[in-house]
Design an enzyme around this catalytic site. Sequence first.
Site, PDB file in Angstrom:
ATOM      1  N   THR A  29      44.829  46.274  46.513  1.00 41.29           N
ATOM      2  CA  THR A  29      45.067  45.274  47.569  1.00 41.29           C
ATOM      3  C   THR A  29      45.990  44.187  47.033  1.00 41.29           C
ATOM      4  O   THR A  29      45.919  43.829  45.855  1.00 41.29           O
ATOM      5  CB  THR A  29      43.719  44.663  48.007  1.00 41.29           C
ATOM      6  OG1 THR A  29      42.933  45.686  48.605  1.00 41.29           O
ATOM      7  CG2 THR A  29      43.906  43.540  49.020  1.00 41.29           C
ATOM      8  N   THR A  32      51.640  42.862  45.670  1.00 34.56           N
ATOM      9  CA  THR A  32      52.306  43.807  44.754  1.00 34.56           C
ATOM     10  C   THR A  32      51.991  45.235  45.195  1.00 34.56           C
ATOM     11  O   THR A  32      52.881  46.095  45.219  1.00 34.56           O
ATOM     12  CB  THR A  32      51.838  43.568  43.304  1.00 34.56           C
ATOM     13  OG1 THR A  32      51.775  42.165  43.065  1.00 34.56           O
ATOM     14  CG2 THR A  32      52.797  44.201  42.310  1.00 34.56           C
ATOM     15  N   GLY A  86      46.744  45.630  41.903  1.00 37.90           N
ATOM     16  CA  GLY A  86      47.322  44.414  41.334  1.00 37.90           C
ATOM     17  C   GLY A  86      46.284  43.686  40.500  1.00 37.90           C
ATOM     18  O   GLY A  86      45.158  44.161  40.316  1.00 37.90           O
ATOM     19  N   LYS A  98      40.636  39.581  38.753  1.00 34.08           N
ATOM     20  CA  LYS A  98      41.074  40.021  40.070  1.00 34.08           C
ATOM     21  C   LYS A  98      40.243  39.324  41.131  1.00 34.08           C
ATOM     22  O   LYS A  98      39.177  38.813  40.854  1.00 34.08           O
ATOM     23  CB  LYS A  98      40.899  41.546  40.204  1.00 34.08           C
ATOM     24  CG  LYS A  98      41.918  42.304  39.365  1.00 34.08           C
ATOM     25  CD  LYS A  98      41.768  43.818  39.462  1.00 34.08           C
ATOM     26  CE  LYS A  98      41.669  44.347  40.847  1.00 34.08           C
ATOM     27  NZ  LYS A  98      42.769  43.945  41.746  1.00 34.08           N
ATOM     28  N   GLU A 107      37.493  46.822  45.093  1.00 27.79           N
ATOM     29  CA  GLU A 107      38.438  47.247  44.052  1.00 27.79           C
ATOM     30  C   GLU A 107      37.695  47.729  42.806  1.00 27.79           C
ATOM     31  O   GLU A 107      38.084  48.716  42.177  1.00 27.79           O
ATOM     32  CB  GLU A 107      39.371  46.087  43.688  1.00 27.79           C
ATOM     33  CG  GLU A 107      40.351  45.760  44.799  1.00 27.79           C
ATOM     34  CD  GLU A 107      41.136  44.469  44.566  1.00 27.79           C
ATOM     35  OE1 GLU A 107      42.203  44.324  45.171  1.00 27.79           O
ATOM     36  OE2 GLU A 107      40.675  43.604  43.795  1.00 27.79           O
TER      37      GLU A 107
HETATM   38  C1  5RP Z   1      42.790  41.234  45.468  1.00 27.26           C
HETATM   39  C2  5RP Z   1      43.366  41.318  44.100  1.00 27.26           C
HETATM   40  C3  5RP Z   1      44.849  41.452  44.000  1.00 27.26           C
HETATM   41  O1  5RP Z   1      45.135  42.599  43.291  1.00 27.26           O
HETATM   42  C4  5RP Z   1      45.386  40.256  43.284  1.00 27.26           C
HETATM   43  O2  5RP Z   1      45.000  39.110  44.019  1.00 27.26           O
HETATM   44  C5  5RP Z   1      46.893  40.310  43.108  1.00 27.26           C
HETATM   45  O3  5RP Z   1      47.525  40.040  44.322  1.00 27.26           O
HETATM   46  P1  5RP Z   1      49.099  39.912  44.463  1.00 27.26           P
HETATM   47  O4  5RP Z   1      49.671  41.244  44.116  1.00 27.26           O
HETATM   48  O5  5RP Z   1      49.298  39.526  45.900  1.00 27.26           O
HETATM   49  O6  5RP Z   1      49.578  38.826  43.522  1.00 27.26           O
HETATM   50  O7  5RP Z   1      42.690  41.304  43.111  1.00 27.26           O
HETATM   51  O8  5RP Z   1      41.398  41.080  45.421  1.00 27.26           O
END
Ligand code: 5RP
Length: 231
Positions: A29, A32, A86, A98, A107
């Site tokens: 999620t 990225t 991500g 995360k 996740e």
């Molecule tokens: C969601 C996450 C995402 O992987 C994390 O927040 C990174 O997000 P982004 O790619 O928008 O920086 O852990 O729960």
Amino acid sequence: MITINDEKRQAGETAAQLITDGMTVGLGTGSTVAYFLEALAARIREEQLHIIGVTTSFKTAAQAQALGITIVDIDDAPTIDLTVDGADEVDVQMNGIKGGGAAFLMEKIVAKNSKRIVWIVDQQKVHQQLGSFPLPVEIVPFGHGKLVAEFAQQQLHPVLRLKDGEPVVTDMGHYIVDLHLEVIDQPEELGKYLDGRVGVVEHGLFLNIADEIIIGQEHGPAFLLRQNLQQ
Ligand code: 5RP
């Protein structure tokens, strides 16, 4: 000059190249991962790959479906070959925080059921030590005020995550408390402490979980690999 979004795109597109025909893929999620999903969908279309996705949030499920990626419930996937996700912060030992996107419970469940885990990050997220990103903790709504007070007493600097003045509710129906720690000296001990609190559902410390981290950066992606994956 390369921007953070360029770095995210580069990491996502690099990860999409790891997918091979017939794989069941864990879909993380975040912004990225959104680049990864676009690149994966393009490969599925152009190369007619047979890929099944297992999603980690309602948002990713909606994006994957809109892109034409077949998704199944985690309980209907016999194996998850590779998960691409991500992270908000990673250290040089390949541990991570995360949950900035509030999806870390799903996740972590998908990660724990995956054969191989690849994280995709921009280089601003790579630090010597974890803690500069506030550590998310998912808690049940009932009695959450008591738990927040306990965290405050333990000097964990908790802040209940709000949106429009109301607690953020995760896809699984829980609240999130962010611990503003600055530096986490003993992540294992902190993880154990949090695991032991009644009312805590999960925390955003992902220790010893990633097999590979792809870091988007100006002169092409860099890779952190666990020993067992090195060639
Ligand atoms: C969601 C996450 C995402 O992987 C994390 O927040 C990174 O997000 P982004 O790619 O928008 O920086 O852990 O729960």
